[in-house]
Design a protein around this motif. Sequence first.
Motif, PDB file in Angstrom:
ATOM      1  N   LEU A  97      38.707  -0.849  42.169  1.00  0.00           N
ATOM      2  CA  LEU A  97      38.200   0.219  41.312  1.00  0.00           C
ATOM      3  C   LEU A  97      38.264  -0.178  39.843  1.00  0.00           C
ATOM      4  O   LEU A  97      37.323   0.063  39.081  1.00  0.00           O
ATOM      5  N   PHE A  98      39.362  -0.792  39.444  1.00  0.00           N
ATOM      6  CA  PHE A  98      39.512  -1.209  38.048  1.00  0.00           C
ATOM      7  C   PHE A  98      38.442  -2.237  37.668  1.00  0.00           C
ATOM      8  O   PHE A  98      37.797  -2.111  36.623  1.00  0.00           O
ATOM      9  N   ILE A  99      38.236  -3.205  38.525  1.00  0.00           N
ATOM     10  CA  ILE A  99      37.223  -4.238  38.249  1.00  0.00           C
ATOM     11  C   ILE A  99      35.833  -3.616  38.207  1.00  0.00           C
ATOM     12  O   ILE A  99      35.038  -3.886  37.299  1.00  0.00           O
ATOM     13  N   SER A 100      35.546  -2.767  39.172  1.00  0.00           N
ATOM     14  CA  SER A 100      34.238  -2.125  39.234  1.00  0.00           C
ATOM     15  C   SER A 100      33.977  -1.266  37.995  1.00  0.00           C
ATOM     16  O   SER A 100      32.883  -1.282  37.435  1.00  0.00           O
ATOM     17  N   SER A 101      34.986  -0.530  37.560  1.00  0.00           N
ATOM     18  CA  SER A 101      34.836   0.326  36.380  1.00  0.00           C
ATOM     19  C   SER A 101      34.711  -0.475  35.091  1.00  0.00           C
ATOM     20  O   SER A 101      34.236   0.040  34.084  1.00  0.00           O
ATOM     21  N   SER A 102      35.168  -1.708  35.118  1.00  0.00           N
ATOM     22  CA  SER A 102      35.108  -2.566  33.930  1.00  0.00           C
ATOM     23  C   SER A 102      33.743  -3.220  33.753  1.00  0.00           C
ATOM     24  O   SER A 102      33.430  -3.710  32.670  1.00  0.00           O
ATOM     25  N   GLN A 103      32.955  -3.241  34.803  1.00  0.00           N
ATOM     26  CA  GLN A 103      31.661  -3.932  34.753  1.00  0.00           C
ATOM     27  C   GLN A 103      30.584  -3.036  34.150  1.00  0.00           C
ATOM     28  O   GLN A 103      30.515  -1.846  34.465  1.00  0.00           O
ATOM     29  N   PRO A 104      29.727  -3.607  33.322  1.00  0.00           N
ATOM     30  CA  PRO A 104      28.585  -2.823  32.842  1.00  0.00           C
ATOM     31  C   PRO A 104      27.615  -2.548  33.996  1.00  0.00           C
ATOM     32  O   PRO A 104      27.614  -3.268  34.996  1.00  0.00           O
ATOM     33  N   TYR A 105      26.813  -1.532  33.822  1.00  0.00           N
ATOM     34  CA  TYR A 105      25.871  -1.142  34.875  1.00  0.00           C
ATOM     35  C   TYR A 105      24.948  -2.303  35.248  1.00  0.00           C
ATOM     36  O   TYR A 105      24.615  -2.478  36.420  1.00  0.00           O
ATOM     37  N   SER A 106      24.576  -3.114  34.288  1.00  0.00           N
ATOM     38  CA  SER A 106      23.638  -4.207  34.562  1.00  0.00           C
ATOM     39  C   SER A 106      24.175  -5.183  35.618  1.00  0.00           C
ATOM     40  O   SER A 106      23.397  -5.798  36.339  1.00  0.00           O
ATOM     41  N   GLN A 107      25.495  -5.322  35.725  1.00  0.00           N
ATOM     42  CA  GLN A 107      26.075  -6.195  36.742  1.00  0.00           C
ATOM     43  C   GLN A 107      26.098  -5.536  38.123  1.00  0.00           C
ATOM     44  O   GLN A 107      26.302  -6.218  39.128  1.00  0.00           O
ATOM     45  N   GLN A 108      25.934  -4.236  38.171  1.00  0.00           N
ATOM     46  CA  GLN A 108      25.993  -3.509  39.437  1.00  0.00           C
ATOM     47  C   GLN A 108      24.636  -2.958  39.867  1.00  0.00           C
ATOM     48  O   GLN A 108      24.535  -2.323  40.911  1.00  0.00           O
ATOM     49  N   THR A 131      43.649   9.190  40.197  1.00  0.00           N
ATOM     50  CA  THR A 131      42.953   7.895  40.194  1.00  0.00           C
ATOM     51  C   THR A 131      41.481   8.100  39.838  1.00  0.00           C
ATOM     52  O   THR A 131      40.920   7.322  39.058  1.00  0.00           O
ATOM     53  N   ALA A 132      40.856   9.134  40.384  1.00  0.00           N
ATOM     54  CA  ALA A 132      39.451   9.429  40.074  1.00  0.00           C
ATOM     55  C   ALA A 132      39.275   9.740  38.591  1.00  0.00           C
ATOM     56  O   ALA A 132      38.336   9.247  37.952  1.00  0.00           O
ATOM     57  N   VAL A 133      40.177  10.535  38.035  1.00  0.00           N
ATOM     58  CA  VAL A 133      40.098  10.890  36.612  1.00  0.00           C
ATOM     59  C   VAL A 133      40.245   9.638  35.750  1.00  0.00           C
ATOM     60  O   VAL A 133      39.439   9.397  34.837  1.00  0.00           O
ATOM     61  N   PHE A 134      41.253   8.830  36.038  1.00  0.00           N
ATOM     62  CA  PHE A 134      41.460   7.613  35.242  1.00  0.00           C
ATOM     63  C   PHE A 134      40.324   6.607  35.436  1.00  0.00           C
ATOM     64  O   PHE A 134      39.952   5.905  34.491  1.00  0.00           O
ATOM     65  N   ASP A 135      39.771   6.542  36.634  1.00  0.00           N
ATOM     66  CA  ASP A 135      38.652   5.639  36.889  1.00  0.00           C
ATOM     67  C   ASP A 135      37.439   6.040  36.043  1.00  0.00           C
ATOM     68  O   ASP A 135      36.811   5.179  35.412  1.00  0.00           O
ATOM     69  N   GLU A 136      37.123   7.313  36.003  1.00  0.00           N
ATOM     70  CA  GLU A 136      35.985   7.774  35.201  1.00  0.00           C
ATOM     71  C   GLU A 136      36.264   7.591  33.710  1.00  0.00           C
ATOM     72  O   GLU A 136      35.373   7.212  32.947  1.00  0.00           O
ATOM     73  N   TRP A 137      37.482   7.851  33.283  1.00  0.00           N
ATOM     74  CA  TRP A 137      37.847   7.643  31.880  1.00  0.00           C
ATOM     75  C   TRP A 137      37.710   6.165  31.526  1.00  0.00           C
ATOM     76  O   TRP A 137      37.189   5.821  30.464  1.00  0.00           O
ATOM     77  N   ALA A 190      29.269   5.629  31.863  1.00  0.00           N
ATOM     78  CA  ALA A 190      29.758   6.920  31.374  1.00  0.00           C
ATOM     79  C   ALA A 190      30.690   7.498  32.428  1.00  0.00           C
ATOM     80  O   ALA A 190      30.512   7.265  33.623  1.00  0.00           O
ATOM     81  N   GLY A 191      31.666   8.222  31.989  1.00  0.00           N
ATOM     82  CA  GLY A 191      32.546   8.934  32.913  1.00  0.00           C
ATOM     83  C   GLY A 191      31.968  10.314  33.158  1.00  0.00           C
ATOM     84  O   GLY A 191      31.672  11.042  32.216  1.00  0.00           O
ATOM     85  N   LEU A 192      31.773  10.657  34.412  1.00  0.00           N
ATOM     86  CA  LEU A 192      31.170  11.941  34.758  1.00  0.00           C
ATOM     87  C   LEU A 192      32.149  12.829  35.509  1.00  0.00           C
ATOM     88  O   LEU A 192      32.805  12.373  36.457  1.00  0.00           O
ATOM     89  N   VAL A 193      32.218  14.079  35.103  1.00  0.00           N
ATOM     90  CA  VAL A 193      33.026  15.054  35.832  1.00  0.00           C
ATOM     91  C   VAL A 193      32.487  15.191  37.256  1.00  0.00           C
ATOM     92  O   VAL A 193      33.250  15.328  38.209  1.00  0.00           O
TER      93      VAL A 193
END
Length: 162
Positions: free
Chosen positions: A20-31, A117-123, A132-135
Amino acid sequence: MRRYVRVFDYLLLAAILIGLFISSSQPYSQQDLRGTISKMVDEEKWGDRIGDVAIPYGGKEISVGEKGTAGFIEFFLRKGTHFSVFALLAFSWFRVISHHASFAVALPWSAFASVMTAVFDEWHQTFSPDRAGLVADVLLDTFGSVTMLLIITLIYIFPRKR
């Protein structure tokens, strides 16, 4: 054997959190999966089938008209992944916590840990380019976690008869 199960539970939890940390660190263009989806799917055919479908999500309209066919399909793949990963995360939190606490304690703490974990992942995503972090994503992640914890509860309440 029990010791190996515990080690596996901890490793699974760590792997999910690191992923999750790695995925959240990547820009959208990589995903971005739209190019791959375009190669695998007849966009015109699918666009005709799902062209009238529009779904509000995170304050935006998700439709073929707004995102294109590949973008629309990608949206569902990404959100399905959110749901599934957080269901697995809740299971993993439950397994780890239940090694140290009773069912009645492990279940709510697993829910809390999954939601946090979901809150911190979006943040964390707010610091990544083009993300962007979405509610709405936190709510989707929570729904995946709660679904898994309900399944665990049902299995606990209704044990198999032998």
